[in-house]
Design an enzyme around this catalytic site. Structure first.
Site, PDB file in Angstrom:
ATOM      1  N   LYS A   1      -9.822   4.640  -0.979  1.00  0.00           N
ATOM      2  CA  LYS A   1     -10.947   4.440  -0.055  1.00  0.00           C
ATOM      3  C   LYS A   1     -11.904   5.628  -0.121  1.00  0.00           C
ATOM      4  O   LYS A   1     -13.106   5.468   0.029  1.00  0.00           O
ATOM      5  CB  LYS A   1     -10.430   4.264   1.375  1.00  0.00           C
ATOM      6  CG  LYS A   1      -9.945   2.843   1.623  1.00  0.00           C
ATOM      7  CD  LYS A   1      -9.770   2.567   3.101  1.00  0.00           C
ATOM      8  CE  LYS A   1      -8.430   3.034   3.583  1.00  0.00           C
ATOM      9  NZ  LYS A   1      -8.120   2.619   4.952  1.00  0.00           N
TER      10      LYS A   1
ATOM     11  N   ARG B   1       2.255  -0.793  -4.302  1.00  0.00           N
ATOM     12  CA  ARG B   1       0.872  -1.173  -4.032  1.00  0.00           C
ATOM     13  C   ARG B   1       0.247  -1.809  -5.265  1.00  0.00           C
ATOM     14  O   ARG B   1       0.725  -1.658  -6.381  1.00  0.00           O
ATOM     15  CB  ARG B   1       0.044   0.007  -3.522  1.00  0.00           C
ATOM     16  CG  ARG B   1       0.001   1.220  -4.388  1.00  0.00           C
ATOM     17  CD  ARG B   1      -0.995   2.249  -3.817  1.00  0.00           C
ATOM     18  NE  ARG B   1      -0.771   2.619  -2.440  1.00  0.00           N
ATOM     19  CZ  ARG B   1      -1.737   2.713  -1.514  1.00  0.00           C
ATOM     20  NH1 ARG B   1      -2.985   2.454  -1.797  1.00  0.00           N
ATOM     21  NH2 ARG B   1      -1.453   3.082  -0.300  1.00  0.00           N
TER      22      ARG B   1
ATOM     23  N   GLU C   1      -6.294   1.296   8.719  1.00  0.00           N
ATOM     24  CA  GLU C   1      -6.999   2.375   9.412  1.00  0.00           C
ATOM     25  C   GLU C   1      -8.485   2.062   9.286  1.00  0.00           C
ATOM     26  O   GLU C   1      -8.972   1.815   8.181  1.00  0.00           O
ATOM     27  CB  GLU C   1      -6.683   3.721   8.747  1.00  0.00           C
ATOM     28  CG  GLU C   1      -7.347   4.847   9.486  1.00  0.00           C
ATOM     29  CD  GLU C   1      -7.057   6.236   8.915  1.00  0.00           C
ATOM     30  OE1 GLU C   1      -6.242   6.352   7.982  1.00  0.00           O
ATOM     31  OE2 GLU C   1      -7.676   7.183   9.413  1.00  0.00           O
TER      32      GLU C   1
HETATM   33  P1  ATP Z   1      -5.549   5.618   3.170  1.00  0.00           P
HETATM   34  O1  ATP Z   1      -5.649   6.240   1.825  1.00  0.00           O
HETATM   35  O2  ATP Z   1      -6.745   5.823   4.025  1.00  0.00           O
HETATM   36  O3  ATP Z   1      -4.233   5.748   3.891  1.00  0.00           O
HETATM   37  P2  ATP Z   1      -4.746   2.935   2.691  1.00  0.00           P
HETATM   38  O4  ATP Z   1      -5.209   2.300   1.451  1.00  0.00           O
HETATM   39  O5  ATP Z   1      -3.312   3.215   2.913  1.00  0.00           O
HETATM   40  O6  ATP Z   1      -5.676   4.142   2.812  1.00  0.00           O
HETATM   41  P3  ATP Z   1      -4.801   1.570   5.220  1.00  0.00           P
HETATM   42  O7  ATP Z   1      -5.981   1.147   5.976  1.00  0.00           O
HETATM   43  O8  ATP Z   1      -3.882   2.540   5.837  1.00  0.00           O
HETATM   44  O9  ATP Z   1      -5.344   2.103   3.861  1.00  0.00           O
HETATM   45  O10 ATP Z   1      -4.019   0.315   4.697  1.00  0.00           O
HETATM   46  C1  ATP Z   1      -3.621  -0.748   5.499  1.00  0.00           C
HETATM   47  C2  ATP Z   1      -2.429  -1.420   4.890  1.00  0.00           C
HETATM   48  O11 ATP Z   1      -2.748  -1.884   3.593  1.00  0.00           O
HETATM   49  C3  ATP Z   1      -1.279  -0.448   4.748  1.00  0.00           C
HETATM   50  O12 ATP Z   1      -0.099  -1.104   5.206  1.00  0.00           O
HETATM   51  C4  ATP Z   1      -1.212  -0.174   3.289  1.00  0.00           C
HETATM   52  O13 ATP Z   1       0.103   0.063   2.891  1.00  0.00           O
HETATM   53  C5  ATP Z   1      -1.771  -1.448   2.673  1.00  0.00           C
HETATM   54  N1  ATP Z   1      -2.392  -1.156   1.389  1.00  0.00           N
HETATM   55  C6  ATP Z   1      -3.357  -0.251   1.138  1.00  0.00           C
HETATM   56  N2  ATP Z   1      -3.655  -0.213  -0.170  1.00  0.00           N
HETATM   57  C7  ATP Z   1      -2.871  -1.113  -0.779  1.00  0.00           C
HETATM   58  C8  ATP Z   1      -2.696  -1.546  -2.130  1.00  0.00           C
HETATM   59  N3  ATP Z   1      -3.413  -1.024  -3.131  1.00  0.00           N
HETATM   60  N4  ATP Z   1      -1.784  -2.510  -2.372  1.00  0.00           N
HETATM   61  C9  ATP Z   1      -1.072  -3.037  -1.375  1.00  0.00           C
HETATM   62  N5  ATP Z   1      -1.175  -2.679  -0.091  1.00  0.00           N
HETATM   63  C10 ATP Z   1      -2.057  -1.723   0.218  1.00  0.00           C
END
Ligand code: ATP
Ligand code: MG
Length: 565
Positions: free
Chosen positions: A272, A262, A36
């Site tokens: 974020k 994650r 996002e």
């Molecule tokens: P938000 O809290 O805004 O949803 P998010 O960390 O999920 O933030 P996205 O931009 O939606 O952010 O993440 C993009 C991709 O990265 C998603 O598929 C998410 O699952 C993955 N992702 C985010 N944080 C992690 C993490 N700490 N470890 C592994 N994958 C991650």
């Protein structure tokens, strides 16, 4: 892209292997990375990027980059650009497969009308509070909305008027009609469209209704022909909704959602929202502050894409959340830089050395190899030597304890690449602080070896006082004092920020060969760590270096020592 890292099996590879064996997707592997655009990517995202792009590369498949841009109020093109840069920097390529969920807004809308036509979606006029109150709990079922039985034609008419902008924000939503008694709250008639009269960074003012993430994501995956939709564990409970939407709609395919744990890293945060606050409240200098877990921060710190990819491969993928020690990431960085970073000499906290028997005004140059363990590897550079030098303040002690093998009165040490010197006396200022260490040198030890075979226990680094470059050097420590700041319930996470995470030395001295260092270039300052010429502030005549990582894992020892107290 080739990698020297061994490839470990994991449960996702097993699923793909099985699909390949069964011909489930006709041998196709199509993944996507769906950020996002509401912030900068962090090391957790790197895990997802390496996994999605890595699997596609491994199985001869494809990986799309898709911006999940359904929440326009928090999104910005600044983030879109940075995300693209960062994915490329990490070494991955989406080729011509760059997508935006907003490209599908019209299709998503048509599918929503199709759900209404099938009697599977309705417009709800309840307030957000009423909807929340009727949702039930984990132990109690939800209540039907009074609008649940609305006739199809009325739903269609209202939904079209929602699109046309007739209603204010929050006055109505479109909900999927699934099951208010489901034990899975995500299936209790989830909202799939909301009214938001906001400008979108790509579609402008074309839309005033926006689809929800869960509804958008599964359809976007299906439209792009994704085979394995890999996401993090918090979406496990959303999978039934993912499958429900795709089962109800005439979409081209039904990808399989697979969840993994994650990445959480010690002494930092991955939220974020909190990373944004760190920047906005000025706790760090920006998104690319080298203390940040963002990929732009790690890059500026000197972490290499190869090291980050190796780290992601080593930690593997699992189904259970864990907190990964920072040492693992630092080890990967050291392993990588060890092979590529030239060895040079820099004195971080200088004290002057005067060699009384060395001719005044004389300068000689020693040819020092950039890779002492493998001298032909990257050649030599000349290092100037003279009567006045700098050494590290900590390499001299007036009253040395046992086992201190460096310079002390009466003690002989080797100056790396140059001569043996013996300390004769020191000069102090009014406050008793040592200002000069006086030595004599043995001309017979030129190059650093004694022809009579005598040995010295210590070898120290040095730079010429006259020829060295004055530099700013930044040393970093953990950004937080708590291993898991997000989990500490007693303190606000801000109270756990390490006040000593940055130490700026403005009086460091570098050997003159570093005058040609370019921003981003990496070096090992012998005995002091790996350093990177700062990407933003380093310039010829004004050197600025960041310490990427120390040479050994000193942190572990400090923690052990603290525990022993
Ligand atoms: P938000 O809290 O805004 O949803 P998010 O960390 O999920 O933030 P996205 O931009 O939606 O952010 O993440 C993009 C991709 O990265 C998603 O598929 C998410 O699952 C993955 N992702 C985010 N944080 C992690 C993490 N700490 N470890 C592994 N994958 C991650
Ligand atoms: Mg997300």
């Amino acid at each position: 892209m080739s990698t020297a890292e061994p490839v470990f099996s994991n449960f996702i590879r097993s699923i793909i292997d099985e699909d390949m064996a069964n011909g489930k997707w006709a041998g196709r592997v199509a993944t996507r990375f769906p950020p996002e655009p509401n912030g900068y990517l962090h090391i957790g995202h790197a895990k997802s990027i390496c996994l999605n792009f890595g699997l596609a590369n491994e199985y001869g498949g494809t990986c799309n980059l898709r911006f999940d841009d359904t929440n326009p109020s928090k999104e910005d093109v600044e983030y879109v650009d940075s995300i693209m840069d960062t994915v490329r920097w990490l070494g991955f390529d989406w080729q011509d497969r760059l997508y935006y969920a907003s490209d599908y807004f019209e299709k998503l809308y048509q599918y929503a009308e199709a759900l209404i036509q099938k009697g599977l979606a309705y417009v709800d006029d309840s307030t957000p509070e009423e909807i929340r109150a009727a949702r039930g709990t984990l132990t109690e079922p939800g209540q039907h909305s009074p609008y649940r039985g609305r006739p199809t034609q009325e739903n269609l008419d209202l939904f079209r008027r929602m699109r046309a902008g007739e209603f204010p924000d929050g006055s109505r939503v479109l909900r999927a009609k699934i099951d208010m008694a489901s034990p899975n709250i995500n299936l209790r008639d989830p909202t799939i469209y909301r009214i938001k009269h906001v400008h979108h960074h790509r579609t402008g003012d074309q839309w005033c209704i926006y689809p929800m993430y869960d509804y958008t994501h599964c359809i976007s995956d299906a439209l792009e022909g994704i085979t394995h939709s890999i996401c993090t564990l918090e979406f496990e409970d959303h999978r039934p909704l993912y499958d429900w939407c795709l089962d109800q709609l005439p979409v081209p395919c039904h990808p399989q959602q697979i969840e993994f744990a994650r990445l959480n890293l010690e002494y930092t945060l991955m939220s974020k929202r909190k990373l944004l606050l760190l920047v906005q409240e000025g706790h760090v200098a920006g998104w690319d502050d080298p203390r940040m877990p963002t990929l732009v921060g790690l890059r500026r710190r000197g972490y290499t894409p190869g090291a980050i990819r190796a780290f992601c491969e080593r930690i593997g993928v699992a189904k259970r959340d864990s907190l990964i020690p920072m040492e693992l990431l630092e080890k990967a960085v050291r392993d990588d830089l060890n092979l590529t970073a030239r060895r040079v000499m820099a004195v971080l906290d200088p004290i002057k050395v005067v060699i009384d028997n060395y001719p005044e005004g004389q300068v000689e140059h020693f040819e020092a190899p950039y890779f002492p363990d493998d001298p032909p590897a990257m050649g030599n550079r000349p290092v100037p030597f003279g009567r006045e030098l700098y050494i590290e303040r900590e390499d001299f002690m007036e009253e040395p304890p046992k086992k201190f093998w460096r310079l002390a009165p009466g003690r002989e040490v080797r100056l790396r690449w140059a001569y043996f010197v013996t300390c004769t006396h020191v000069v102090k200022d009014d406050q008793g602080r040592i200002t000069e260490v006086h030595c004599t040198y043995d001309p017979a030890t030129k190059g650093g070896d004694a022809p009579d075979g005598r040995k010295v226990k210590g070898t120290i680094h040095w730079v010429s006082a006259a020829q060295s470059l004055l530099a700013t050097v930044r040393l970093y420590d953990r950004l937080f004092t708590h291993a898991n700041p997000a989990a500490d319930k007693e303190h606000d996470w801000r109270q756990l920020i390490n006040p000593e995470s940055l130490k700026t030395l403005t009086w460091a001295r570098l050997e003159p060969s570093l005058a040609s260092a370019q921003p981003g270039e990496m070096f090992q300052f012998e005995r002091k760590g790996f350093f990177c010429a700062d990407l933003e502030e380093h310039a010829a005549g004004k050197p600025v270096f960041n310490r990427t990582v120390t040479l050994r894992d000193t942190w572990q020892k400090i923690v052990a020592a603290d525990k022993g107290k």
